[in-house]
Motif scaffolding. Structure first.
Motif, PDB file in Angstrom:
ATOM      1  N   ASN A 215      -9.829   8.780  23.262  1.00 23.87           N
ATOM      2  CA  ASN A 215      -9.023   8.410  22.108  1.00 23.87           C
ATOM      3  C   ASN A 215      -7.851   9.375  21.940  1.00 23.87           C
ATOM      4  O   ASN A 215      -6.720   8.956  21.658  1.00 23.87           O
ATOM      5  N   PHE A 216      -8.116  10.664  22.130  1.00 24.18           N
ATOM      6  CA  PHE A 216      -7.058  11.665  22.020  1.00 24.18           C
ATOM      7  C   PHE A 216      -5.961  11.387  23.037  1.00 24.18           C
ATOM      8  O   PHE A 216      -4.759  11.505  22.726  1.00 24.18           O
ATOM      9  N   ALA A 217      -6.343  11.046  24.251  1.00 24.96           N
ATOM     10  CA  ALA A 217      -5.366  10.810  25.317  1.00 24.96           C
ATOM     11  C   ALA A 217      -4.395   9.695  24.947  1.00 24.96           C
ATOM     12  O   ALA A 217      -3.181   9.806  25.190  1.00 24.96           O
ATOM     13  N   TYR A 218      -4.908   8.614  24.351  1.00 23.56           N
ATOM     14  CA  TYR A 218      -4.021   7.517  23.955  1.00 23.56           C
ATOM     15  C   TYR A 218      -2.978   7.990  22.943  1.00 23.56           C
ATOM     16  O   TYR A 218      -1.804   7.617  23.017  1.00 23.56           O
ATOM     17  N   LEU A 219      -3.415   8.809  21.998  1.00 22.77           N
ATOM     18  CA  LEU A 219      -2.508   9.279  20.943  1.00 22.77           C
ATOM     19  C   LEU A 219      -1.606  10.404  21.422  1.00 22.77           C
ATOM     20  O   LEU A 219      -0.500  10.572  20.912  1.00 22.77           O
ATOM     21  N   PHE A 220      -2.083  11.189  22.394  1.00 27.40           N
ATOM     22  CA  PHE A 220      -1.297  12.309  22.898  1.00 27.40           C
ATOM     23  C   PHE A 220      -0.246  11.838  23.890  1.00 27.40           C
ATOM     24  O   PHE A 220       0.904  12.283  23.846  1.00 27.40           O
ATOM     25  N   CYS A 221      -0.631  10.966  24.804  1.00 34.56           N
ATOM     26  CA  CYS A 221       0.293  10.509  25.835  1.00 34.56           C
ATOM     27  C   CYS A 221       1.352   9.562  25.279  1.00 34.56           C
ATOM     28  O   CYS A 221       2.460   9.471  25.809  1.00 34.56           O
ATOM     29  N   ILE A 222       0.999   8.844  24.216  1.00 33.32           N
ATOM     30  CA  ILE A 222       1.956   7.964  23.532  1.00 33.32           C
ATOM     31  C   ILE A 222       1.889   8.318  22.052  1.00 33.32           C
ATOM     32  O   ILE A 222       1.211   7.639  21.257  1.00 33.32           O
ATOM     33  N   PRO A 223       2.528   9.410  21.644  1.00 28.43           N
ATOM     34  CA  PRO A 223       2.431   9.885  20.253  1.00 28.43           C
ATOM     35  C   PRO A 223       2.899   8.821  19.261  1.00 28.43           C
ATOM     36  O   PRO A 223       3.910   8.151  19.483  1.00 28.43           O
ATOM     37  N   THR A 224       2.165   8.676  18.179  1.00 30.29           N
ATOM     38  CA  THR A 224       2.471   7.645  17.201  1.00 30.29           C
ATOM     39  C   THR A 224       3.857   7.806  16.602  1.00 30.29           C
ATOM     40  O   THR A 224       4.581   6.821  16.416  1.00 30.29           O
TER      41      THR A 224
ATOM     42  N   GLU B 248      -3.629  -1.048  26.135  1.00 32.81           N
ATOM     43  CA  GLU B 248      -4.711  -0.614  25.249  1.00 32.81           C
ATOM     44  C   GLU B 248      -4.160   0.201  24.075  1.00 32.81           C
ATOM     45  O   GLU B 248      -4.623   0.051  22.938  1.00 32.81           O
ATOM     46  N   ARG B 249      -3.168   1.040  24.345  1.00 34.03           N
ATOM     47  CA  ARG B 249      -2.557   1.840  23.267  1.00 34.03           C
ATOM     48  C   ARG B 249      -1.906   0.934  22.233  1.00 34.03           C
ATOM     49  O   ARG B 249      -2.043   1.161  21.019  1.00 34.03           O
ATOM     50  N   LEU B 250      -1.206  -0.093  22.693  1.00 37.87           N
ATOM     51  CA  LEU B 250      -0.553  -1.019  21.775  1.00 37.87           C
ATOM     52  C   LEU B 250      -1.587  -1.781  20.961  1.00 37.87           C
ATOM     53  O   LEU B 250      -1.407  -2.003  19.759  1.00 37.87           O
ATOM     54  N   ARG B 251      -2.695  -2.186  21.595  1.00 38.62           N
ATOM     55  CA  ARG B 251      -3.763  -2.882  20.886  1.00 38.62           C
ATOM     56  C   ARG B 251      -4.343  -2.001  19.786  1.00 38.62           C
ATOM     57  O   ARG B 251      -4.552  -2.450  18.654  1.00 38.62           O
ATOM     58  N   ARG B 252      -4.599  -0.742  20.103  1.00 44.61           N
ATOM     59  CA  ARG B 252      -5.147   0.191  19.118  1.00 44.61           C
ATOM     60  C   ARG B 252      -4.155   0.428  17.981  1.00 44.61           C
ATOM     61  O   ARG B 252      -4.546   0.550  16.820  1.00 44.61           O
ATOM     62  N   HIS B 253      -2.876   0.503  18.333  1.00 48.90           N
ATOM     63  CA  HIS B 253      -1.854   0.732  17.314  1.00 48.90           C
ATOM     64  C   HIS B 253      -1.784  -0.448  16.359  1.00 48.90           C
ATOM     65  O   HIS B 253      -1.718  -0.263  15.134  1.00 48.90           O
ATOM     66  N   HIS B 254      -1.805  -1.661  16.893  1.00 52.72           N
ATOM     67  CA  HIS B 254      -1.773  -2.844  16.035  1.00 52.72           C
ATOM     68  C   HIS B 254      -2.989  -2.881  15.116  1.00 52.72           C
ATOM     69  O   HIS B 254      -2.882  -3.259  13.944  1.00 52.72           O
TER      70      HIS B 254
END
Length: 210
Positions: free
Chosen positions: A105-114, A146-152
């Protein structure tokens, strides 16, 4: 206007990046970030891993992976150094899975910061947005999807929370104005009750079948 409410983890990642003077996607570089954090970064032909020996922190990235996959692994392993302690070789399987889930979970937020994702002008079409995120942040299309899905999902959760908060405040205003102390749900309606005057009336629920 809707204002996105960052999670504590999103806020901490943004603070970390700002402390490193990293504010734009083109500045997202594993080697520069590792240097800024005092972490030794190495490349070797085996699975990526984080190492902490008496405070000397290192990340080894699998040199057989693509640049995008290495960046994603860097975010994952960095979480272990920043937020986890202990040697996984001595841990139980359930705790290892817990740490790996948190690191993922951290990787998704770190690699593509909100805060950078919110500032990006993305195409409306999902497939085009995924391609844009992949290119802009240097990640694989699968990771971007997956990052976009989590963001939505987070945006939807924020909007629901905002609507519930607005409803609660509106209800409190009505209660104060009308002298209502309690709104009690009955089988088919809500009973409006005042401690001093008793039952003030009933408010019917909307029929879901309509």
């Amino acid at each position: 206007m809707y204002a996105y409410q960052s999670t504590p983890l999103e806020q901490s990642i943004e603070q970390l990046y700002r402390a490193l003077s990293v504010r734009e996607p083109h500045q997202l570089d594993a080697e520069a970030i590792a240097e800024g954090l005092g972490i030794w970064l190495h490349y070797a032909p085996y699975t990526s891993r984080a190492i902490d020996r008496a405070g000397l922190q290192s990340i080894v990235l699998d040199n057989r992976l693509s640049r995008q996959e290495q960046w994603q692994d860097f975010g994952h392993e960095l979480c272990h150094l920043l937020h986890h302690a202990g040697n996984q070789l001595t841990m139980g399987e359930s705790f290892i899975r817990f740490q790996e889930t948190k690191a993922g979970n951290f990787a998704y937020l770190f690699c593509i910061p909100t805060f950078m994702l919110l500032a990006a002008e993305l195409p409306r079409l999902e497939s085009e947005a995924i391609a844009a995120i992949s290119s802009l942040f240097g990640v694989t299309p699968e990771f971007a999807k997956e990052r976009l899905r989590r963001h939505h999902r987070q945006v939807t959760s924020n909007r629901i929370a905002e609507q519930l908060t607005a409803y609660f405040h509106a209800e409190q205003l009505v209660k104060r104005k009308e002298g209502i102390d309690y709104i009690i749900q009955t089988r088919r309606s809500k009973m409006l009750f005042c401690r001093e005057r008793g039952v003030l009336g009933y408010m019917g629920d909307r029929d879901d079948s309509e």
